[in-house]
Scaffold this motif. Structure first.
Motif: not given
Length: 319
Positions: A82-108
């Protein structure tokens, strides 16, 4: 004929409750004759769901031996995942703040960070697993979520304006009353009123499961409303549905494989995949975005589909 119909309803209670919830949403949204009752139902749901969950868990906890409520090695393994999954998803959200796919990253992120649902113990018991180890992991993972969310979410959303301890206690206040209070009451009955406890255990057969089915019906209607009212594009919405579905399937598989190694296959499978979607929806709506809340909602629907298949398979084995 009646016996066959009863078995059909028993095996497929969850899909039926999801179907009923979908039909109820359509009725109270599009049928004028049902409109007068809609405000009353909307006001009553915040009180109905906690009551049903409390009763459901109380009945399930009455059957648990307190001696079995202790940490197991697979609990630590699942927490690390759970820790690894959360960190990876958070990294995706941070690195794609302006992307149209941000809602998918935030959902994960909302799905991964969620603890095991309290109802996981009910499902575990229903399909022949150990509800005590599932209950213990529910408490452990809930505490972990209360710690990791205040650590990660300020990095994802720097402007949330909430301190670590404020967010920590807000999450605990939403999780632990539904877990600790019914467990505490069940233990009080077992230790101080054993005759009442024995009567509850005899009368509680399958009732907690059917209370869960009612909760599923209500949650399904709410999830459909959330999806329909979403402002996200259809590509994003369908991506969330598909990706979350794949994630749920993988979590059930990985959890079971880990559980098999520690001789607790069913509880571990539920522990990794059966998420507290009510909490994760609240987290998404409060700190992320309304579209991100669709992820946990879709997760609940996928969980119920998998659990329905597991229940059917378990019942077939018993026949």
């Amino acid at each position: 004929m009646i016996s066959r119909l009863a078995n059909l309803l028993k095996d497929w209670t969850l899909p039926i409750s999801m179907l009923v919830g979908s039909v109820c949403y359509v009725i109270f949204t599009h049928c004028e004759w049902a409109m007068p009752a809609k405000p009353l139902i909307v006001r009553g749901i915040p009180y109905l769901l906690p009551t049903l969950i409390f009763l459901m868990l109380f009945l399930a906890y009455c059957k648990i031996d307190p001696k079995e409520l202790r940490p197991r090695r697979w609990h630590l393994v699942l927490i690390l995942i759970q820790l690894v999954e959360t960190v990876l998803a958070a990294w995706w959200c941070i690195s794609h703040r302006d992307s149209e796919w941000l809602p998918l990253a935030e959902s994960l992120l909302a799905v991964f960070v969620a603890p095991m649902a309290a109802v996981g113990a009910v499902v575990t018991q229903k399909i022949g697993g150990n509800p005590a180890t599932a209950t213990t992991y529910t408490v452990i993972s809930s505490l972990f979520t209360a710690l990791i969310v205040p650590t990660v979410y300020p990095l994802v959303e720097p402007g949330i304006g909430v301190t670590f301890f404020e967010l920590f206690f807000r999450i605990l206040s939403r999780v632990f009353p539904t877990i600790i209070f019914p467990l505490f009451l069940a233990l009080i009955l077992r230790w101080f009123v054993p005759k009442v406890h024995q009567w509850v255990c005899l009368e509680a057969k399958d009732k907690s499961f059917y209370l869960w089915a009612v909760c599923t019906m209500v949650n399904t209607a709410q999830i459909i409303r959330c999806i329909v009212s979403s402002e996200g594009s259809m590509n994003i919405l369908w991506s969330i549905v598909v990706v979350i579905g794949v994630v749920v399937m993988m979590q059930f598989y990985v959890g079971k494989q880990i559980g098999s190694h520690y001789h607790d296959r069913i509880a571990a499978g539920q522990g990794l995949a059966q998420k507290n979607t009510v909490l994760s929806i609240w987290i998404a709506m409060t700190f992320l975005s309304p579209t991100a809340a669709i992820g946990p909602g879709v997760c609940l629907l996928w969980q119920n589909i998998v659990n329905s298949w597991q229940i059917w398979k378990h019942n077939k084995r018993r026949e």
